[in-house]
Design a protein around this motif. Sequence first.
Motif, PDB file in Angstrom:
ATOM      1  N   PHE A 467     101.089  69.558 -36.978  1.00 30.26           N
ATOM      2  CA  PHE A 467     102.329  70.310 -37.115  1.00 30.26           C
ATOM      3  C   PHE A 467     103.564  69.400 -37.006  1.00 30.26           C
ATOM      4  O   PHE A 467     104.650  69.809 -37.421  1.00 30.26           O
ATOM      5  N   VAL A 468     103.418  68.213 -36.441  1.00 31.97           N
ATOM      6  CA  VAL A 468     104.562  67.290 -36.330  1.00 31.97           C
ATOM      7  C   VAL A 468     104.428  66.099 -37.265  1.00 31.97           C
ATOM      8  O   VAL A 468     105.359  65.301 -37.400  1.00 31.97           O
ATOM      9  N   THR A 469     103.265  65.946 -37.905  1.00 29.35           N
ATOM     10  CA  THR A 469     103.119  64.855 -38.872  1.00 29.35           C
ATOM     11  C   THR A 469     103.512  65.286 -40.278  1.00 29.35           C
ATOM     12  O   THR A 469     103.797  64.435 -41.129  1.00 29.35           O
ATOM     13  N   SER A 470     103.539  66.601 -40.533  1.00 25.19           N
ATOM     14  CA  SER A 470     104.016  67.098 -41.826  1.00 25.19           C
ATOM     15  C   SER A 470     105.543  67.070 -41.835  1.00 25.19           C
ATOM     16  O   SER A 470     106.180  67.677 -40.962  1.00 25.19           O
ATOM     17  N   PRO A 471     106.162  66.385 -42.788  1.00 24.91           N
ATOM     18  CA  PRO A 471     107.636  66.281 -42.791  1.00 24.91           C
ATOM     19  C   PRO A 471     108.327  67.644 -42.866  1.00 24.91           C
ATOM     20  O   PRO A 471     109.323  67.875 -42.164  1.00 24.91           O
ATOM     21  N   ILE A 472     107.815  68.552 -43.702  1.00 28.86           N
ATOM     22  CA  ILE A 472     108.444  69.871 -43.845  1.00 28.86           C
ATOM     23  C   ILE A 472     108.315  70.658 -42.553  1.00 28.86           C
ATOM     24  O   ILE A 472     109.271  71.269 -42.067  1.00 28.86           O
ATOM     25  N   SER A 473     107.110  70.631 -41.982  1.00 27.64           N
ATOM     26  CA  SER A 473     106.884  71.336 -40.716  1.00 27.64           C
ATOM     27  C   SER A 473     107.769  70.775 -39.619  1.00 27.64           C
ATOM     28  O   SER A 473     108.393  71.525 -38.851  1.00 27.64           O
ATOM     29  N   LEU A 474     107.834  69.461 -39.533  1.00 29.88           N
ATOM     30  CA  LEU A 474     108.664  68.826 -38.507  1.00 29.88           C
ATOM     31  C   LEU A 474     110.128  69.197 -38.668  1.00 29.88           C
ATOM     32  O   LEU A 474     110.832  69.460 -37.676  1.00 29.88           O
ATOM     33  N   ALA A 475     110.596  69.252 -39.914  1.00 28.92           N
ATOM     34  CA  ALA A 475     112.002  69.602 -40.159  1.00 28.92           C
ATOM     35  C   ALA A 475     112.304  71.014 -39.661  1.00 28.92           C
ATOM     36  O   ALA A 475     113.319  71.247 -38.983  1.00 28.92           O
ATOM     37  N   PHE A 476     111.426  71.968 -39.973  1.00 30.88           N
ATOM     38  CA  PHE A 476     111.655  73.343 -39.511  1.00 30.88           C
ATOM     39  C   PHE A 476     111.572  73.445 -37.990  1.00 30.88           C
ATOM     40  O   PHE A 476     112.333  74.188 -37.367  1.00 30.88           O
ATOM     41  N   LEU A 477     110.657  72.701 -37.373  1.00 27.12           N
ATOM     42  CA  LEU A 477     110.530  72.741 -35.916  1.00 27.12           C
ATOM     43  C   LEU A 477     111.761  72.132 -35.245  1.00 27.12           C
ATOM     44  O   LEU A 477     112.225  72.622 -34.208  1.00 27.12           O
ATOM     45  N   VAL A 478     112.300  71.065 -35.831  1.00 24.01           N
ATOM     46  CA  VAL A 478     113.520  70.459 -35.284  1.00 24.01           C
ATOM     47  C   VAL A 478     114.692  71.426 -35.396  1.00 24.01           C
ATOM     48  O   VAL A 478     115.479  71.597 -34.450  1.00 24.01           O
ATOM     49  N   ILE A 479     114.814  72.080 -36.558  1.00 19.55           N
ATOM     50  CA  ILE A 479     115.897  73.056 -36.742  1.00 19.55           C
ATOM     51  C   ILE A 479     115.741  74.211 -35.759  1.00 19.55           C
ATOM     52  O   ILE A 479     116.719  74.678 -35.168  1.00 19.55           O
TER      53      ILE A 479
END
Length: 501
Positions: A467-479
């Motif tokens: 969930f944190v190695t996928s760039p898209i997933s990481l971006a949404f989690l950061v937001i």
Amino acid sequence: MDAMVNLMGGLGVALEPTNLAVAFLGAVLGTAIGILPGLGPTATISLLLPVSIMLEPTAAVILLAGIYYGSLYGGSTASILLRVPGEAASVVSCFDGYPMAQAGRAGVALGITAFASFIAGVVATFVIALVGPAFASTALAFGPVEKTALVVFGLTLAANIGEGPRIRAWAMVALGLLLSSVGVDLVSGEERYTFSIPYLRDGFHVAVLAMGMFGVSEVLILAERQRDFTPALSARYRLRDLLPDAKDWKDSAIPMTRGTALGFFLGLLPGGGALIASFASYVMEKRLSRSPERFGKGAIEGLAGPESANNAAAQASFIPLLCLGIPANAVIGVIMGGLLMQGVVPGPRLIIDHPELFWGVIASMLIGNAMLIVLNVPLIRVFVLLLRIPPAMMAPSILIFCVIGAFSINNSLFDVGVVIICGFLAYGLRKSGFDLAPLLLAFLLGSLLEENLRQGLILGFGSPVLFVTSPISLAFLVIATLTLVLPLMRQLRWQRSGNVA
């Protein structure tokens, strides 16, 4: 240029008598099921699939698509007038639309809703024609991991919608997620929180909860008031006097623009759709407003933005279906079933093998939106006059409305009981200072979160690292994290400045 030429060719297909007739039928049916809570677009389209087989593939999709975005037009009417959402994406319309109706601005609320949906629908159609197939490739990058992060982001937005302390909003989010877990676990087959009641094996239906929480509880709130609770009414009932004025248009123009852009983007993403688009737009408008305290009390921006967003998202969600064969939500999934029943396989070759279907459906959205604005605007005067019904008749009518709507879903008296119980529980929560919106939105997102989280963990062999190695997933989690942390930082800074003073 080629896109515009193809769109003109699609208009020729959409203007054929049969296609015009089914577009009108879809618009009428969609408006009707939007106004009447209970059935919803998904169930209606499912029931009409056998009928659609008798039509040509293009006409069949035009009919089903018209029902879908027509329900978004009609769904806001009951939300604004009665605080009873006609369908899930119309929940947000309750927040400011109903207070506007109570303040004698029902005509303005209904008018801005119709025009915002129409403008967003037309803009979205042209954008779909120009760049839709190119943008559709974005959806290929969305797997279970990315969808999970998107839903987590949606939950943080849900907690920011409610009024009052954030801890209460998060308590409602937790309760909504708990309610969404009721029923049979689709993976293990185990029953969860059913208490051996067979009616709970399929869980709670969203329409049943919405009618109880928003409809029945509102009747109880109104009934307890000592004074007459007749809403403020306009003394003028000419249509032109009920429509939005220049100031209303000025206040709504930018929210409509932002809502259309946000809705179109979220509509392209699997798991996005009209629901997430509408309340993401509401949160955005509330955050950007110079007077956020007006939201929830009749701010027209809180109606114009979400209405634009949900209609733009509904139409944009056809792009991943037609171009990639990926349904963005449940309604689009049923429409995809209709295409497959016709022997048409949606995907990258659809625009090559069936160009008349692709461009005919896209062009029909322009015609369908025009039909819907012609249908809905003249009816505003009729809808506003409904507010003249005496409270002694209106309250029982709302209750009957909710009871019939609940019973029509599964022909079950159990659902009627759930509506009544939810109404009393929601009444208690509202009297205790809890906002119900985060609860319902979390309930809607809960099943999506569980399904995609499990699939993501299976892909990661039980490890959450994916969930944190996928760039898209990481971006949404950061937001999502920033959405949580920034308000807390502002509050701490405010408290410190107050202590220093």
